[in-house]
Each structure stands twice: as structure tokens, then as C-alpha cells.
Enzyme design. Structure first.
Site, PDB file in Angstrom:
ATOM      1  CB  ALA A 142       4.358  14.296  52.010  1.00 17.76           C
ATOM      2  N   GLY A 160       9.098  16.437  52.504  1.00 18.27           N
ATOM      3  CA  GLY A 160       8.323  17.646  52.247  1.00 18.27           C
ATOM      4  C   GLY A 160       8.610  18.767  53.238  1.00 18.27           C
ATOM      5  CD  GLU A 190      10.399  17.881  48.650  1.00 17.91           C
ATOM      6  OE1 GLU A 190       9.459  17.398  49.327  1.00 17.91           O
ATOM      7  OE2 GLU A 190      10.673  17.487  47.506  1.00 17.91           O
ATOM      8  CD  GLU A 200      11.576  12.781  49.781  1.00 18.66           C
ATOM      9  OE1 GLU A 200      12.792  12.688  50.074  1.00 18.66           O
ATOM     10  OE2 GLU A 200      10.930  13.837  49.893  1.00 18.66           O
TER      11      GLU A 200
HETATM   12  C1  HXC Z   1       2.797  10.404  58.573  1.00 20.89           C
HETATM   13  C2  HXC Z   1       4.214  10.484  60.369  1.00 20.89           C
HETATM   14  C3  HXC Z   1       5.233  11.015  59.570  1.00 20.89           C
HETATM   15  C4  HXC Z   1       4.953  11.254  58.195  1.00 20.89           C
HETATM   16  C5  HXC Z   1       5.988  10.803  61.573  1.00 20.89           C
HETATM   17  N1  HXC Z   1       4.727  10.370  61.591  1.00 20.89           N
HETATM   18  N2  HXC Z   1       6.323  11.198  60.338  1.00 20.89           N
HETATM   19  N3  HXC Z   1       2.994  10.176  59.873  1.00 20.89           N
HETATM   20  N4  HXC Z   1       3.707  10.924  57.756  1.00 20.89           N
HETATM   21  N5  HXC Z   1       5.822  11.769  57.361  1.00 20.89           N
HETATM   22  C6  HXC Z   1       4.001   9.839  62.747  1.00 20.89           C
HETATM   23  C7  HXC Z   1       4.432   8.461  63.137  1.00 20.89           C
HETATM   24  O1  HXC Z   1       3.789   7.511  62.329  1.00 20.89           O
HETATM   25  C8  HXC Z   1       4.011   8.385  64.575  1.00 20.89           C
HETATM   26  O2  HXC Z   1       2.637   8.128  64.635  1.00 20.89           O
HETATM   27  C9  HXC Z   1       4.239   9.803  65.072  1.00 20.89           C
HETATM   28  O3  HXC Z   1       4.275  10.628  63.896  1.00 20.89           O
HETATM   29  C10 HXC Z   1       5.562   9.955  65.810  1.00 20.89           C
HETATM   30  O4  HXC Z   1       6.607   9.497  64.981  1.00 20.89           O
HETATM   31  P1  HXC Z   1       7.634   8.335  65.426  1.00 20.89           P
HETATM   32  O5  HXC Z   1       8.115   7.702  64.177  1.00 20.89           O
HETATM   33  O6  HXC Z   1       7.047   7.475  66.473  1.00 20.89           O
HETATM   34  O7  HXC Z   1       8.785   9.217  66.086  1.00 20.89           O
HETATM   35  P2  HXC Z   1      10.353   8.859  66.160  1.00 20.89           P
HETATM   36  O8  HXC Z   1      10.538   7.397  66.438  1.00 20.89           O
HETATM   37  O9  HXC Z   1      10.943   9.863  67.091  1.00 20.89           O
HETATM   38  O10 HXC Z   1      10.913   9.126  64.680  1.00 20.89           O
HETATM   39  C11 HXC Z   1      10.859  10.435  64.131  1.00 20.89           C
HETATM   40  C12 HXC Z   1      11.133  10.370  62.599  1.00 20.89           C
HETATM   41  C13 HXC Z   1      10.185   9.315  61.972  1.00 20.89           C
HETATM   42  C14 HXC Z   1      12.606   9.932  62.370  1.00 20.89           C
HETATM   43  C15 HXC Z   1      10.945  11.754  62.036  1.00 20.89           C
HETATM   44  O11 HXC Z   1       8.840   9.654  62.377  1.00 20.89           O
HETATM   45  C16 HXC Z   1      10.222   9.276  60.504  1.00 20.89           C
HETATM   46  O12 HXC Z   1      11.142   8.705  59.902  1.00 20.89           O
HETATM   47  N6  HXC Z   1       9.188   9.847  59.831  1.00 20.89           N
HETATM   48  C17 HXC Z   1       9.053   9.784  58.396  1.00 20.89           C
HETATM   49  C18 HXC Z   1      10.034  10.694  57.743  1.00 20.89           C
HETATM   50  C19 HXC Z   1       9.923  10.620  56.220  1.00 20.89           C
HETATM   51  O13 HXC Z   1      10.105   9.560  55.617  1.00 20.89           O
HETATM   52  N7  HXC Z   1       9.587  11.774  55.589  1.00 20.89           N
HETATM   53  C20 HXC Z   1       9.482  11.829  54.143  1.00 20.89           C
HETATM   54  C21 HXC Z   1       8.094  11.469  53.719  1.00 20.89           C
HETATM   55  S1  HXC Z   1       7.981  11.451  51.958  1.00 20.89           S
HETATM   56  P3  HXC Z   1       2.003   7.088  65.720  1.00 20.89           P
HETATM   57  O14 HXC Z   1       0.566   7.001  65.347  1.00 20.89           O
HETATM   58  O15 HXC Z   1       2.773   5.809  65.579  1.00 20.89           O
HETATM   59  O16 HXC Z   1       2.256   7.776  67.051  1.00 20.89           O
HETATM   60  C22 HXC Z   1       7.796  13.064  51.516  1.00 20.89           C
HETATM   61  C23 HXC Z   1       7.569  13.305  50.050  1.00 20.89           C
HETATM   62  C24 HXC Z   1       7.244  14.772  49.761  1.00 20.89           C
HETATM   63  O17 HXC Z   1       7.856  13.947  52.307  1.00 20.89           O
HETATM   64  C25 HXC Z   1       6.677  14.948  48.367  1.00 20.89           C
HETATM   65  C26 HXC Z   1       5.255  14.585  48.219  1.00 20.89           C
HETATM   66  C27 HXC Z   1       4.676  14.875  46.858  1.00 20.89           C
END
Ligand code: HXC
Length: 261
Positions: A69, A114, A117, A137
Site C-alpha cells: 500500500a 498489500g 495480499e 507491516e
Molecule cells: C510508497 C513506495 C513504496 C510504498 C516504494 N516506494 N515502496 N512509496 N509506498 N509501499 C517508493 C520509494 O519511496 C521510492 O520513492 C521509490 O518507490 C523506489 O523505492 P526505493 O525504496 O528507493 O527502492 P529500493 O531501495 O530498491 O527498495 C525497494 C523496497 C523498498 C525494499 C521494496 O522500497 C521498500 O521497503 N518499500 C516499502 C515496502 C513496504 O513496507 N510495504 C508494505 C507497506 S504497508 P522515491 O521518491 O524515493 O524515488 C502495506 C499495508 C497494506 O502494504 C494494508 C493497507 C490497508
């Protein structure tokens, strides 16, 4: 096509085969409310086409399926808005799970939070060799919200789901396959082609038989065995009323390939 989407692409790529691509590669295809809404509209377009047989879902680019998400979007939500956002996704994902055609995830990279999921809400998952699965998460101080605690547990069992949920660690495609989350792993450049091949094969089968079978598998999971088997004999009987049953059995008896409409 009069429909315009900003965050996704929807195309009919083969006869009866639709491909939905989540298309926000700059944020690794993260899901915000608008993306969920567009996906919901895309599903309506697909279901309106009586010739639709398979829906494939993938992410744009070679790095991510869906990295979760959208954290930027979620960071501004109140508790009640957070709940509404979770329900929005829950509703869409349940819709995919109960759609009358198979939905296959082509996981082409990160499937986190997400994204994992979403993939688990599809009927099954094909992954590229660089795919990564996880529910991180716990690192953000929140629980999963699009069904992760429930579907992961059903797919890999309670103890493995607990390990993954409390560590937030990623699984490789290979490990995800060993654990029963993923059906097949392909080299990244071949994933789409393999997905299309499989989808075309499914599209040639009886659509009504597939619809009833999916309903049996999905609804049966929430029933005791006796009632689930009664439902199966009922829908088996119902399938005898379909043109596909007449064609399928006639084709066998005439030693030819069936031609389902
Ligand atoms: C918003 C995101 C994002 C996310 C990546 N980006 N994941 N933006 N939401 N979930 C963005 C980064 O901010 C970055 O933007 C660009 O995408 C590239 O990502 P990087 O982090 O620079 O890439 P990298 O270093 O290769 O790392 C990849 C990654 C990391 C390991 C996947 O991006 C990451 O950990 N993302 C978050 C993963 C996460 O926590 N997902 C769960 C979310 S909670 P910029 O502008 O800096 O280029 C969830 C809850 C669901 O999903 C239920 C909801 C009700």
C-alpha cells in the site's frame, strides 16, 4: 476504449484473456485509493465482457509487482480513514477471489504488504525468479490490512505465517514456491509469455465448468465436508444444464476436440 486509467493499464491480450498492469513504476506500483478504484472499474469492464475467460494481474517494470500500500498516502490517514482504506482493498480483493473467471498473479518483482495480499487474493501465483514476498507491516508499526494475516495463514499454515508476520522478512520466489504460495517460478524475461500460454490454455476450456469449479473451491473452504460435498453434487447436477456439458461430452464420444463458445 473510452476508459482512461492513470494508475493501471487494462488490455485484452488474447482471445478471452485480459491483462491488468499496475502502472506506477516510480513508486514500485504502490497501491493508493485511486489505484484501488481504477482496479475495481477494470474488473467491472472485464466482467461485462461475456467472452472474458482469464484475468492476469502484473506490475509494470522489472523491479516490482506491488511494493505495498502507498505509505505516503497512508501516513496522512486518521484511524477511521485507515479502516476505510483497508475495507476498500478488502472489498476489491474479495471480488477478485469470487470472480467467475480465474485470476492469476504474475509476480514480477517485489510483492510486499498489500502486494503480497493482492497476489494471495488471486487464484494462484506465477513468479519471476527475482520476486520477493513478505508482510513487512511490523516495520511500520501497523498490522496487515488487506487480508494478509488470514490468507497467508491459510496458504502456508499458522506457524510459518506467524514467523513471516512477526519478522517482516522477505521470502525469495524459490522459498515461496517451497511453502506453497507460488505455483511456478520462471526467469524474469519469460514470466509474461508463460502466463499468456497458461491463460490461453485455460481460455479454451469450458467457462461455465471453470466458474462453477471456482465457486466450489472458494465457498467450500468455509463449509464442513458434508455440506461442501452436497454443494459439489448440486453444482455437478447444475452443470448438466449447460451447452458446455452437451458439447464436451459429445466431443469426447465423437473423438474430437470440444469447441466451447
Ligand atoms: C510508497 C513506495 C513504496 C510504498 C516504494 N516506494 N515502496 N512509496 N509506498 N509501499 C517508493 C520509494 O519511496 C521510492 O520513492 C521509490 O518507490 C523506489 O523505492 P526505493 O525504496 O528507493 O527502492 P529500493 O531501495 O530498491 O527498495 C525497494 C523496497 C523498498 C525494499 C521494496 O522500497 C521498500 O521497503 N518499500 C516499502 C515496502 C513496504 O513496507 N510495504 C508494505 C507497506 S504497508 P522515491 O521518491 O524515493 O524515488 C502495506 C499495508 C497494506 O502494504 C494494508 C493497507 C490497508
Amino acid at each position: 476504449d473510452p476508459e482512461t486509467f492513470n494508475n493501471i493499464l487494462l488490455e485484452q491480450v488474447r482471445d478471452g484473456v485480459y491483462l491488468l498492469t499496475i502502472n506506477r513504476p516510480k513508486v514500485l506500483n504502490a497501491l493508493n485509493a485511486q489505484t484501488l478504484e481504477e482496479m475495481n472499474n477494470a474488473v467491472s469492464t472485464v466482467t461485462a465482457d461475456k467472452g472474458a475467460r482469464v484475468l492476469l494481474i502484473t506490475g509494470s517494470g522489472e523491479k516490482a509487482f506491488v511494493a505495498g500500500a502507498d505509505i505516503a498516502h497512508m501516513s496522512n490517514l486518521s484511524p477511521l480513514e485507515g479502516k476505510a482504506f483497508a475495507e476498500h482493498g478488502m472489498h476489491l480483493f474479495r471480488r477478485l477471489e469470487t470472480l467467475g473467471i480465474p485470476v492469476v498473479a504474475l509476480v514480477n518483482g517485489y510483492a510486499l504488504g498489500g502486494g503480497c495480499e493482492l497476489a494471495m487474493s488471486c487464484d494462484f501465483i506465477l513468479a519471476s525468479d527475482n520476486a520477493k514476498f513478505g508482510q513487512p507491516e511490523v516495520n511500520l508499526g501497523v498490522t496487515p490490512g488487506f487480508g494478509g494475516t488470514q490468507r497467508l495463514t491459510r496458504l502456508v499454515g499458522t506457524s510459518m505465517a506467524m514467523e513471516l508476520l512477526v519478522t517482516g522478512r522477505n521470502m525469495s520466489a524459490e522459498e515461496a514456491m517451497q511453502r506453497g504460495l507460488v505455483n511456478h517460478v520462471y526467469p524474469q524475461p519469460q514470466l509474461l509469455e508463460e502466463g499468456l500460454k497458461l491463460a490461453s490454455m485455460i481460455a479454451g476450456k469450458s467457462g461455465t465448468a471453470i466458474q462453477l469449479t471456482k465457486e466450489l473451491v472458494q465457498r467450500g473452504q468455509d463449509l464442513d465436508l458434508d455440506n461442501a460435498c452436497i454443494m459439489e453434487s448440486d453444482l455437478f447436477g447444475l452443470s448438466f444444464s449447460t451447452p458446455d456439458r452437451a458439447e464436451g461430452m459429445a466431443a469426447f464420444l465423437e473423438s474430437r476436440k470440444p469447441n466451447f463458445g
